[in-house]
Design a protein around this motif. Structure first.
Motif, PDB file in Angstrom:
ATOM      1  N   UNK A   1       6.342  11.041  -1.438  1.00  0.00           N
ATOM      2  CA  UNK A   1       5.943   9.629  -1.410  1.00  0.00           C
ATOM      3  C   UNK A   1       7.138   8.737  -1.110  1.00  0.00           C
ATOM      4  N   UNK A   2       8.283   9.063  -1.695  1.00  0.00           N
ATOM      5  CA  UNK A   2       9.492   8.279  -1.436  1.00  0.00           C
ATOM      6  C   UNK A   2       9.910   8.373   0.025  1.00  0.00           C
ATOM      7  N   UNK A   3       9.908   9.582   0.565  1.00  0.00           N
ATOM      8  CA  UNK A   3      10.295   9.767   1.969  1.00  0.00           C
ATOM      9  C   UNK A   3       9.334   9.043   2.896  1.00  0.00           C
ATOM     10  N   UNK A   4       8.043   9.126   2.586  1.00  0.00           N
ATOM     11  CA  UNK A   4       7.043   8.451   3.406  1.00  0.00           C
ATOM     12  C   UNK A   4       7.222   6.938   3.344  1.00  0.00           C
ATOM     13  N   UNK A   5       7.515   6.415   2.157  1.00  0.00           N
ATOM     14  CA  UNK A   5       7.718   4.973   2.003  1.00  0.00           C
ATOM     15  C   UNK A   5       8.877   4.491   2.864  1.00  0.00           C
ATOM     16  N   UNK A   6       9.947   5.263   2.926  1.00  0.00           N
ATOM     17  CA  UNK A   6      11.102   4.888   3.739  1.00  0.00           C
ATOM     18  C   UNK A   6      10.743   4.892   5.228  1.00  0.00           C
ATOM     19  N   UNK A   7       9.976   5.877   5.648  1.00  0.00           N
ATOM     20  CA  UNK A   7       9.567   5.931   7.055  1.00  0.00           C
ATOM     21  C   UNK A   7       8.645   4.772   7.412  1.00  0.00           C
ATOM     22  N   UNK A   8       7.733   4.448   6.516  1.00  0.00           N
ATOM     23  CA  UNK A   8       6.806   3.342   6.773  1.00  0.00           C
ATOM     24  C   UNK A   8       7.549   2.010   6.763  1.00  0.00           C
ATOM     25  N   UNK A   9       8.531   1.880   5.904  1.00  0.00           N
ATOM     26  CA  UNK A   9       9.367   0.672   5.857  1.00  0.00           C
ATOM     27  C   UNK A   9       9.989   0.404   7.224  1.00  0.00           C
ATOM     28  N   UNK A  10      10.358   1.457   7.917  1.00  0.00           N
ATOM     29  CA  UNK A  10      10.981   1.313   9.235  1.00  0.00           C
ATOM     30  C   UNK A  10      10.024   0.765  10.291  1.00  0.00           C
ATOM     31  N   UNK A  11       8.725   0.694   9.977  1.00  0.00           N
ATOM     32  CA  UNK A  11       7.751   0.115  10.914  1.00  0.00           C
ATOM     33  C   UNK A  11       7.783  -1.406  10.890  1.00  0.00           C
ATOM     34  N   UNK A  12       8.526  -2.000   9.938  1.00  0.00           N
ATOM     35  CA  UNK A  12       8.744  -3.441  10.009  1.00  0.00           C
ATOM     36  C   UNK A  12       8.355  -4.265   8.802  1.00  0.00           C
ATOM     37  N   UNK A  13       7.576  -3.701   7.877  1.00  0.00           N
ATOM     38  CA  UNK A  13       7.213  -4.466   6.678  1.00  0.00           C
ATOM     39  C   UNK A  13       8.446  -4.703   5.810  1.00  0.00           C
ATOM     40  N   UNK A  14       8.452  -5.803   5.068  1.00  0.00           N
ATOM     41  CA  UNK A  14       9.597  -6.115   4.211  1.00  0.00           C
ATOM     42  C   UNK A  14       9.693  -5.158   3.030  1.00  0.00           C
ATOM     43  N   UNK A  15       8.542  -4.734   2.497  1.00  0.00           N
ATOM     44  CA  UNK A  15       8.499  -3.753   1.414  1.00  0.00           C
ATOM     45  C   UNK A  15       7.242  -2.901   1.578  1.00  0.00           C
ATOM     46  N   UNK A  16       7.235  -1.744   0.902  1.00  0.00           N
ATOM     47  CA  UNK A  16       6.100  -0.817   0.978  1.00  0.00           C
ATOM     48  C   UNK A  16       5.730  -0.357  -0.427  1.00  0.00           C
ATOM     49  N   UNK A  17       4.440  -0.358  -0.724  1.00  0.00           N
ATOM     50  CA  UNK A  17       3.929   0.197  -1.974  1.00  0.00           C
ATOM     51  C   UNK A  17       2.891   1.255  -1.625  1.00  0.00           C
ATOM     52  N   UNK A  18       3.237   2.523  -1.822  1.00  0.00           N
ATOM     53  CA  UNK A  18       2.270   3.598  -1.577  1.00  0.00           C
ATOM     54  C   UNK A  18       1.448   3.794  -2.843  1.00  0.00           C
ATOM     55  N   UNK A  19       0.134   3.660  -2.707  1.00  0.00           N
ATOM     56  CA  UNK A  19      -0.780   3.762  -3.847  1.00  0.00           C
ATOM     57  C   UNK A  19      -1.127   5.229  -4.101  1.00  0.00           C
ATOM     58  N   UNK A  20      -0.967   5.645  -5.344  1.00  0.00           N
ATOM     59  CA  UNK A  20      -1.160   7.048  -5.681  1.00  0.00           C
ATOM     60  C   UNK A  20      -2.471   7.376  -6.354  1.00  0.00           C
ATOM     61  N   UNK A  21      -3.465   6.505  -6.223  1.00  0.00           N
ATOM     62  CA  UNK A  21      -4.741   6.751  -6.885  1.00  0.00           C
ATOM     63  C   UNK A  21      -5.446   8.006  -6.412  1.00  0.00           C
TER      64      UNK A  21
END
Length: 270
Positions: A157-177
């Motif tokens: 989840x951490x690695x994915x969040x970093x990759x998604x952050x690189x798409x341009x959003x200021x921050x990323x919250x991956x929901x684990x539900x």
């Protein structure tokens, strides 16, 4: 006394558990007035979605302008945008609004793993909407799609969040539900500098329809109230966790969370 206002741009859920309906209930029970822009209509219940109809891009724009031209919106969120024409229209509308409190829930993949919009629409969303987001809130399956990697554990989840952050959003919250085992219900927040694990407790219930929408709406509501993003996320997480504890056994499928649990508590305690 000033009334905080939040705007949701999303689809309508005729069963009342997710989408516009969930967002407006979440806004109200977090002390915020909710306005809405409907992007599509769905015929659905606790078991299935039987029909979906898009609202015209012109009508989406007209709804947005009607709200913005009269009411001061303090924060907004997006949900189901359905197709690339609506995505582009919404992206232009948000840019014209010029506010900072923008929560993008990239509704692309359901909690069951079914992709909801086509690949071309995903690309438009990544290009036109993500760079405007204060926070992007994908679920596990959406995070896998956006990061091009499988997610099996917290480190993934951490690695994915970093990759998604690189798409341009200021921050990323991956929901684990939708996560399994000990990581169920644990979210990962990344701001480009470090990670924050957001978790209270996992609630064991099949009646969790609308959880993701409501978390995004809760964040939006607390941003509208003037809270910082980390505090808004924490407050929203607490609200949704309690709403899951009071989830509703209605219908014969997956019922919704109990958005109005304060009233239920009052009834029980009264």
């Amino acid at each position: 006394m000033k009334t905080a206002v939040a705007l949701t741009i999303a689809g309508s859920d005729s069963g009342g558990g997710a989408g516009i309906q969930a967002d407006l209930k979440t806004f109200a029970f977090n002390y915020v007035h909710g306005a809405s822009v409907v992007t599509c209509l769905t015929a659905q219940n606790t078991k299935e979605v039987t029909e979906v109809m898009a609202v015209s891009p012109n009508m989406v724009k007209a709804q947005f302008e009607a709200v913005i031209n009269d009411i001061k919106v303090d924060a907004l969120k997006t949900g189901m945008l359905f197709n690339q024409e609506i995505i582009s229209t919404v992206a232009d509308c948000i840019k014209s609004w010029g506010g900072d409190n923008i929560v993008i829930d990239p509704v692309m993949v359901s909690r069951t793993g079914a992709q909801l919009i086509d690949d071309s629409a995903v690309e438009v969303m990544k290009r036109e909407l993500f760079p405007q987001a204060l926070v992007l809130t994908p679920n596990i399956y959406e995070a896998q799609l956006l990061s091009c990697m499988s997610i099996h554990c917290l480190e993934d989840m951490k690695q994915a969040a970093a990759k998604i952050y690189d798409l341009g959003a200021k921050t990323v919250l991956i929901k684990g539900g939708a996560a399994e085992g000990k990581n169920k219900g644990i979210d990962v927040f990344f701001d480009g500098q470090g990670y924050t694990i957001v978790g209270i407790k996992a609630i064991d219930t099949v009646n969790n329809h609308g959880t993701g929408c409501s978390l995004g709406a809760g964040i939006t509501a607390h941003l509208a109230l003037g809270k910082s993003l980390p505090r808004a996320i924490a407050s929203a997480k607490e609200y949704v966790t309690t709403a899951l504890e009071y989830s509703l056994e209605i219908g014969s499928g997956c019922g919704p969370i109990g958005h109005f649990f304060p009233l239920i508590e009052s009834q029980y305690n009264g």
